[in-house]
Design a protein around this motif. Sequence first.
Motif, mmCIF file in Angstrom:
data_model
loop_
_atom_site.group_PDB
_atom_site.id
_atom_site.type_symbol
_atom_site.label_atom_id
_atom_site.label_comp_id
_atom_site.label_asym_id
_atom_site.label_seq_id
_atom_site.Cartn_x
_atom_site.Cartn_y
_atom_site.Cartn_z
ATOM 1 N N ASN A 110 -2.228 16.501 -5.720
ATOM 2 C CA ASN A 110 -2.737 15.318 -6.426
ATOM 3 C C ASN A 110 -2.247 14.068 -5.700
ATOM 4 O O ASN A 110 -1.055 13.801 -5.632
ATOM 5 C CB ASN A 110 -2.255 15.326 -7.866
ATOM 6 C CG ASN A 110 -2.971 14.321 -8.747
ATOM 7 O OD1 ASN A 110 -2.477 13.947 -9.791
ATOM 8 N ND2 ASN A 110 -4.154 13.881 -8.354
ATOM 9 N N LEU A 111 -3.194 13.330 -5.140
ATOM 10 C CA LEU A 111 -2.874 12.151 -4.329
ATOM 11 C C LEU A 111 -3.170 10.884 -5.120
ATOM 12 O O LEU A 111 -4.247 10.740 -5.707
ATOM 13 C CB LEU A 111 -3.688 12.159 -3.037
ATOM 14 C CG LEU A 111 -3.510 10.953 -2.115
ATOM 15 C CD1 LEU A 111 -2.119 10.973 -1.476
ATOM 16 C CD2 LEU A 111 -4.591 10.931 -1.038
ATOM 17 N N HIS A 112 -2.216 9.961 -5.095
ATOM 18 C CA HIS A 112 -2.408 8.647 -5.690
ATOM 19 C C HIS A 112 -2.278 7.588 -4.601
ATOM 20 O O HIS A 112 -1.357 7.646 -3.770
ATOM 21 C CB HIS A 112 -1.383 8.370 -6.789
ATOM 22 C CG HIS A 112 -1.623 9.139 -8.045
ATOM 23 N ND1 HIS A 112 -2.323 8.627 -9.118
ATOM 24 C CD2 HIS A 112 -1.259 10.399 -8.392
ATOM 25 C CE1 HIS A 112 -2.387 9.527 -10.079
ATOM 26 N NE2 HIS A 112 -1.747 10.611 -9.665
ATOM 27 N N ALA A 113 -3.212 6.654 -4.590
ATOM 28 C CA ALA A 113 -3.152 5.514 -3.675
ATOM 29 C C ALA A 113 -3.031 4.253 -4.509
ATOM 30 O O ALA A 113 -3.848 4.016 -5.415
ATOM 31 C CB ALA A 113 -4.402 5.461 -2.804
ATOM 32 N N TYR A 114 -2.009 3.451 -4.211
ATOM 33 C CA TYR A 114 -1.771 2.200 -4.946
ATOM 34 C C TYR A 114 -1.832 1.037 -3.954
ATOM 35 O O TYR A 114 -1.085 1.022 -2.964
ATOM 36 C CB TYR A 114 -0.394 2.200 -5.614
ATOM 37 C CG TYR A 114 -0.140 3.353 -6.560
ATOM 38 C CD1 TYR A 114 -0.518 3.272 -7.900
ATOM 39 C CD2 TYR A 114 0.508 4.509 -6.118
ATOM 40 C CE1 TYR A 114 -0.268 4.321 -8.772
ATOM 41 C CE2 TYR A 114 0.761 5.557 -6.984
ATOM 42 C CZ TYR A 114 0.375 5.462 -8.312
ATOM 43 O OH TYR A 114 0.631 6.493 -9.171
ATOM 44 N N VAL A 155 -5.770 6.049 7.586
ATOM 45 C CA VAL A 155 -6.051 7.466 7.774
ATOM 46 C C VAL A 155 -4.838 8.275 7.329
ATOM 47 O O VAL A 155 -3.717 8.046 7.788
ATOM 48 C CB VAL A 155 -6.381 7.766 9.250
ATOM 49 C CG1 VAL A 155 -6.707 9.240 9.433
ATOM 50 C CG2 VAL A 155 -7.539 6.895 9.724
ATOM 51 N N LEU A 156 -5.094 9.234 6.444
ATOM 52 C CA LEU A 156 -4.013 10.029 5.876
ATOM 53 C C LEU A 156 -4.341 11.511 6.017
ATOM 54 O O LEU A 156 -5.358 11.982 5.505
ATOM 55 C CB LEU A 156 -3.821 9.670 4.402
ATOM 56 C CG LEU A 156 -2.685 10.375 3.669
ATOM 57 C CD1 LEU A 156 -1.341 9.928 4.229
ATOM 58 C CD2 LEU A 156 -2.766 10.079 2.179
ATOM 59 N N ARG A 157 -3.499 12.236 6.727
ATOM 60 C CA ARG A 157 -3.635 13.690 6.842
ATOM 61 C C ARG A 157 -2.733 14.314 5.789
ATOM 62 O O ARG A 157 -1.514 14.110 5.797
ATOM 63 C CB ARG A 157 -3.237 14.151 8.239
ATOM 64 C CG ARG A 157 -3.468 15.629 8.501
ATOM 65 C CD ARG A 157 -3.038 16.017 9.911
ATOM 66 N NE ARG A 157 -3.821 15.313 10.909
ATOM 67 C CZ ARG A 157 -4.994 15.734 11.362
ATOM 68 N NH1 ARG A 157 -5.517 16.865 10.890
ATOM 69 N NH2 ARG A 157 -5.643 15.041 12.272
ATOM 70 N N ARG A 173 6.161 10.328 -1.379
ATOM 71 C CA ARG A 173 5.567 9.312 -0.517
ATOM 72 C C ARG A 173 5.041 9.943 0.771
ATOM 73 O O ARG A 173 5.674 10.827 1.345
ATOM 74 C CB ARG A 173 6.597 8.239 -0.143
ATOM 75 C CG ARG A 173 7.004 7.313 -1.280
ATOM 76 C CD ARG A 173 5.977 6.211 -1.470
ATOM 77 N NE ARG A 173 6.433 5.245 -2.471
ATOM 78 C CZ ARG A 173 6.942 4.054 -2.176
ATOM 79 N NH1 ARG A 173 7.050 3.693 -0.907
ATOM 80 N NH2 ARG A 173 7.333 3.237 -3.133
ATOM 81 N N CYS A 174 3.881 9.483 1.225
ATOM 82 C CA CYS A 174 3.362 9.908 2.517
ATOM 83 C C CYS A 174 2.835 8.693 3.269
ATOM 84 O O CYS A 174 2.451 7.687 2.654
ATOM 85 C CB CYS A 174 2.286 10.988 2.371
ATOM 86 S SG CYS A 174 1.105 10.730 1.056
ATOM 87 N N GLN A 175 2.830 8.796 4.570
ATOM 88 C CA GLN A 175 2.529 7.655 5.428
ATOM 89 C C GLN A 175 1.141 7.776 6.030
ATOM 90 O O GLN A 175 0.779 8.814 6.581
ATOM 91 C CB GLN A 175 3.570 7.553 6.552
ATOM 92 C CG GLN A 175 3.504 6.268 7.349
ATOM 93 C CD GLN A 175 3.878 5.049 6.515
ATOM 94 O OE1 GLN A 175 4.770 5.116 5.680
ATOM 95 N NE2 GLN A 175 3.193 3.939 6.742
ATOM 96 N N ALA A 176 0.380 6.700 5.938
ATOM 97 C CA ALA A 176 -0.955 6.655 6.535
ATOM 98 C C ALA A 176 -0.901 5.892 7.849
ATOM 99 O O ALA A 176 -0.028 5.042 8.065
ATOM 100 C CB ALA A 176 -1.950 5.996 5.585
ATOM 101 N N LEU A 180 0.851 -1.182 0.000
ATOM 102 C CA LEU A 180 0.000 0.000 0.000
ATOM 103 C C LEU A 180 0.890 1.236 0.000
ATOM 104 O O LEU A 180 1.688 1.433 0.922
ATOM 105 C CB LEU A 180 -0.926 0.014 1.221
ATOM 106 C CG LEU A 180 -1.833 1.233 1.389
ATOM 107 C CD1 LEU A 180 -2.748 1.412 0.185
ATOM 108 C CD2 LEU A 180 -2.651 1.113 2.674
ATOM 109 N N VAL A 181 0.751 2.067 -1.033
ATOM 110 C CA VAL A 181 1.604 3.249 -1.198
ATOM 111 C C VAL A 181 0.720 4.461 -1.462
ATOM 112 O O VAL A 181 -0.214 4.406 -2.281
ATOM 113 C CB VAL A 181 2.585 3.060 -2.375
ATOM 114 C CG1 VAL A 181 3.359 4.355 -2.634
ATOM 115 C CG2 VAL A 181 3.540 1.916 -2.094
#
Length: 267
Positions: free
Chosen positions: A68-72, A61-63, A45-48, A37-38
């Motif tokens: 433009n956010l991509h979730a893979y 949960v992502l603050r 890169r950001c950490q949830a 999960l990225v």
Amino acid sequence: MKRDVSAHLDVLVHADSVLEFQIAVARQPGMDLSESLVFELDGRRCQAREVLGPHGTRIHVLRCGAGNLHAYYSATVLGTALAEPPSEYDLAIYTRPSRFAESDKLLNFAAAEFGCGIDDPETPARVAAWVARRVRYLPGGSTPSDGAVETLLSGTGVCRDFSHLTVALLRAVGVPARVASAYPPGGVPMDFHSVPEAYVGGSWRVLDPTRIAPRSTLVRIATGRDASDIAFLGNHGGDITVNGLWVNAFVDGPLPYDDFEQPLTLA
């Protein structure tokens, strides 16, 4: 059965917000899960933070700020989940009306159509078959705010609408019922899928009045009272725009046959 699933979300975040993703496969005993999960905001890169919900549900949960956010997400799943014994709380909460499954508004209708089914193990299958005949699958045939009553009146909807009507009718006749989101190998159209589950003979049995994908291939993501509990994306704060959503789910080998009538437990 080996199942490979994946999801990619492209989300434009207009202002600082807290986003909640429910796209990861539920962690359940008996299953071997390998996953990735990225999250990337404007290429960084950001950490949830992972929050555990009921029945193996995982909320990420992502603050994040504007961008433009991509979730893979991708996962390989082996094995079958062990049946989870329901608690007394489960049986209580999943018999009550909820936001999208307004069983209290359907008490008289359900009693006239199906009788009182709490002691009849055949009732859930009869209700699901009735919904399959009554409702036509139509993308765009409902709105995100529609509940079971609107689906009953319109006779059209997508998987969440089928689930809400089935669950509401079951609760109205005294059968505990809940909804689950799942990856649907073989599903047409391919998307996050919603299915109802009914408490039958001491365990939860999955139903699927849409008959979109074989139930034995489904991979559980989240479980709850209705769509408000299992939404793949929640937003608290700034406005967002979902630019794109891509979901894939496959099994290793041919798809198994499903008559959608025999009792079955969701993996």
